[in-house]
Design an enzyme around this catalytic site. Sequence first.
Site, mmCIF file in Angstrom:
data_model
loop_
_atom_site.group_PDB
_atom_site.id
_atom_site.type_symbol
_atom_site.label_atom_id
_atom_site.label_comp_id
_atom_site.label_asym_id
_atom_site.label_seq_id
_atom_site.Cartn_x
_atom_site.Cartn_y
_atom_site.Cartn_z
ATOM 1 N N HIS A 198 0.850 -1.178 0.000
ATOM 2 C CA HIS A 198 0.000 0.000 0.000
ATOM 3 C C HIS A 198 0.895 1.241 0.000
ATOM 4 C CE1 HIS A 198 -4.033 -1.568 0.097
ATOM 5 N NE2 HIS A 198 -3.715 -2.417 1.060
ATOM 6 N N ASP B 296 -0.026 7.253 -3.358
ATOM 7 C CA ASP B 296 -1.081 6.832 -4.283
ATOM 8 C C ASP B 296 -1.369 7.884 -5.354
ATOM 9 O OD1 ASP B 296 -1.479 4.378 -3.141
ATOM 10 O OD2 ASP B 296 -3.327 4.897 -2.102
#
Length: 373
Positions: A128, A158
């Site tokens: 992640h 991200d």
Amino acid sequence: MGPLEGVKVVELAGIGPAPFACMMLAELGAEVLRIDRPGGNVSLGPPELDLLNRGRRSVALDLKQPAAVEVVRSLVAQADVLVEGFRPGVAERLGLGPEDCHALNPRLIYGRMTGWGQDGPLAQSAGHDIDYLAISGALHLIGRAGGPPQVPANLLGDFAGGSLYLVIGVLAALHEARTSGRGQVVDAAIVDGSAHLTTMLLGALTAGSWRQERGTNLLDTGAPFYDVYETADGKYVAVGALEPRFYAELVEKLGIDLPDRNDPAQWPELRKALTETFRQRTQAEWTALFDGSDACVAPVLPLAAEHPHLVARGTFVEHHGVRQAAPAPRFDRTPTSLDRPPARPGEHTREALADWGITNLDALLDSGAAVQN
């Protein structure tokens, strides 16, 4: 509307950075068709509030069914761009990898969004945002002196290191294809983008003007004139008075004598003085004092705040009853705009496929390959 009007994009639905990139492409004017799995993906709320999915229609297809894959192949044949965020090898196993798609459409730009990239020892590992930031060195930068690294939500990895690099890559490849007539694969890895974002600091590190120890440098809270300070009401203001003339205005507005900022040995005393001073008034009082000045002081506001500057620019808007950020950047001739609200998975299966020329809808729906809401 938008500078990408006429560009057609097929999005194989994922979570996080790939949807954000496709949201941006849609806001720039592209027609983006989102291929959702039946039931949709995990999100932080109900589908109508999953703002990353705004601006495009949703078709629900079970890509485990050969008939559904054939539908996607028909869409790919007429698209300019395909975006997928699967683990490496998954699209190939579905029969929708780059070679499969380029055989159908040699001009296709094939955008791949992953954390670790398409190759390397970690390519098949889960991860992640926080993990990609960790090994790229970006996470190490963030935090106070003597303290642990601090997590900047999932904005830096991200969306900055991932989504924006994918969009840049897709736009560049589209531009090149206008000359060559050939598509190509854009491999956007969050770990690469996050590392690339540290370019300025890597140069400073080599030059000796940046230290590996976080919280000890000019731009990481090491300098007391580039930091956040608590106010009398428990809120905060951000101080970014780097240049001497801006710092001079800060000192003038504060109306106090401060230690010499040019002597790092006096920085602890300078920080103490600023800390004590800013605790004497509320955030609103400091905001009023510094309003319109060049002292580089701003209130630290919560999400979607009603600051006069943001209101004047329309930075946040109400769209279908939901407060959200307006598209960025802005264009004077081909303005961007918010179009559709976030769709429920499969909300537009029948109408969207028909618009893209898929005529065997009833047989497809009966096969279980698609779900119509």
